[in-house]
Design a protein around this motif. Structure first.
Motif, mmCIF file in Angstrom:
data_model
loop_
_atom_site.group_PDB
_atom_site.id
_atom_site.type_symbol
_atom_site.label_atom_id
_atom_site.label_comp_id
_atom_site.label_asym_id
_atom_site.label_seq_id
_atom_site.Cartn_x
_atom_site.Cartn_y
_atom_site.Cartn_z
ATOM 1 N N ARG A 263 0.790 -1.115 0.089
ATOM 2 C CA ARG A 263 0.268 0.031 -0.095
ATOM 3 C C ARG A 263 0.879 1.348 -0.159
ATOM 4 O O ARG A 263 1.938 1.386 0.692
ATOM 5 C CB ARG A 263 -0.878 0.096 1.186
ATOM 6 C CG ARG A 263 -1.760 1.174 1.304
ATOM 7 C CD ARG A 263 -3.050 0.822 2.535
ATOM 8 N NE ARG A 263 -3.564 2.027 2.642
ATOM 9 C CZ ARG A 263 -3.411 3.258 3.403
ATOM 10 N NH1 ARG A 263 -2.562 3.196 4.284
ATOM 11 N NH2 ARG A 263 -4.337 4.153 3.695
ATOM 12 N N ASP B 176 -2.861 -1.172 -3.536
ATOM 13 C CA ASP B 176 -3.494 0.066 -3.353
ATOM 14 C C ASP B 176 -2.558 1.232 -3.583
ATOM 15 O O ASP B 176 -1.402 1.310 -2.712
ATOM 16 C CB ASP B 176 -4.208 0.195 -1.770
ATOM 17 C CG ASP B 176 -5.027 1.201 -1.638
ATOM 18 O OD1 ASP B 176 -4.970 2.156 -2.209
ATOM 19 O OD2 ASP B 176 -5.777 0.927 -0.446
ATOM 20 N N THR C 290 -2.287 5.400 -4.003
ATOM 21 C CA THR C 290 -3.186 6.425 -3.829
ATOM 22 C C THR C 290 -2.224 7.780 -3.847
ATOM 23 O O THR C 290 -1.173 7.988 -3.303
ATOM 24 C CB THR C 290 -3.724 6.541 -2.455
ATOM 25 O OG1 THR C 290 -4.949 5.471 -2.398
ATOM 26 C CG2 THR C 290 -4.655 8.016 -2.307
ATOM 27 N N ARG D 165 -6.841 -1.184 -6.034
ATOM 28 C CA ARG D 165 -7.332 0.156 -5.956
ATOM 29 C C ARG D 165 -6.458 1.224 -6.457
ATOM 30 O O ARG D 165 -5.138 1.293 -5.967
ATOM 31 C CB ARG D 165 -8.055 0.443 -4.659
ATOM 32 C CG ARG D 165 -8.868 -0.394 -4.071
ATOM 33 C CD ARG D 165 -9.244 -0.325 -2.398
ATOM 34 N NE ARG D 165 -8.183 -0.737 -1.870
ATOM 35 C CZ ARG D 165 -8.009 -1.916 -1.465
ATOM 36 N NH1 ARG D 165 -9.049 -2.986 -2.017
ATOM 37 N NH2 ARG D 165 -7.068 -2.508 -0.740
#
Length: 203
Positions: free
Chosen positions: A4, A28, A30, A52
């Motif tokens: 992540r 993930d 972001t 994601r």
């Protein structure tokens, strides 16, 4: 192994490093609320573990890489609040469940193709410049959430075919310049629990 990676909000600027494509175990990714610009590098499609992807509120533009369509684990994409203006369906993977393209610069008509993605259950297209009316036949058939707020160049009525979207739970079409009568068919949507049609010219 890194699974992540989250960056932002921040003042980070420049392009997304192509080296991110080497994070082979990432699920993930972001980078939100920053100043990153340019295009999403094609190399990100090498992360076949990615589930994601969130690049919300940046300054990204260009085209969304069509090799994302081969990322079979990718279920959520959030590219809201960027500068995208060219929309095609080429980047959508068959297993995508949530797609947020709100608050970009997309214009013209909403292209056909969404109807081919049975797993896509949440679609957010608010705050764009589409010059179009609501066409149910080009929407994903199993939608739970549809958000079409603040589409100032939208026009026309809510079609009676809205009842086709029988899985719909949340429908938001506020301040999008639609007019006419609210079709009674909308009340046949048995799963619908949140409906916002405010700020239009409905009767």
């Amino acid at each position: 192994a890194l699974r992540r990676l989250e960056i932002g909000p921040s003042l980070i600027s420049g392009a997304i490093p192509t080296e991110f494509g080497r994070f082979s175990s990432l699920s993930d990714l972001t980078i939100r609320g920053s100043l990153i610009s340019g295009s999403i590098p094609l190399q990100l499609a090498n992360i076949n573990t990615l589930r994601r992807l969130n690049f919300q509120d940046n300054k990204l533009s260009g085209t969304i890489p069509n090799n994302f369509a081969s990322m079979n684990l990718l279920t959520r994409i959030n590219l809201s609040g960027n500068l995208y203006s060219d929309l095609s369906m080429d980047f959508i993977s068959p297993n995508l469940e949530v797609l947020d393209l709100s608050n970009n610069l997309f214009s013209g008509t909403i292209p056909p193709g969404f109807e081919n993605f049975n797993d896509l259950t949440q679609l957010f297209l608010s705050g764009n410049l589409f010059e179009d009316s609501l066409k149910v036949n080009i929407l994903p058939p199993n939608l739970n959430v549809l958000q079409l707020n603040n589409l100032v160049n939208f026009y026309g009525e809510i079609p009676t075919t809205i009842a086709i979207l029988s899985s719909l739970e949340e429908l938001y079409i506020s301040s999008s310049n639609i007019n006419g009568r609210i079709p009674s068919e909308i009340f046949l949507l048995e799963n619908l629990y949140d409906l916002d049609l405010s700020g239009n010219q409905l009767s």
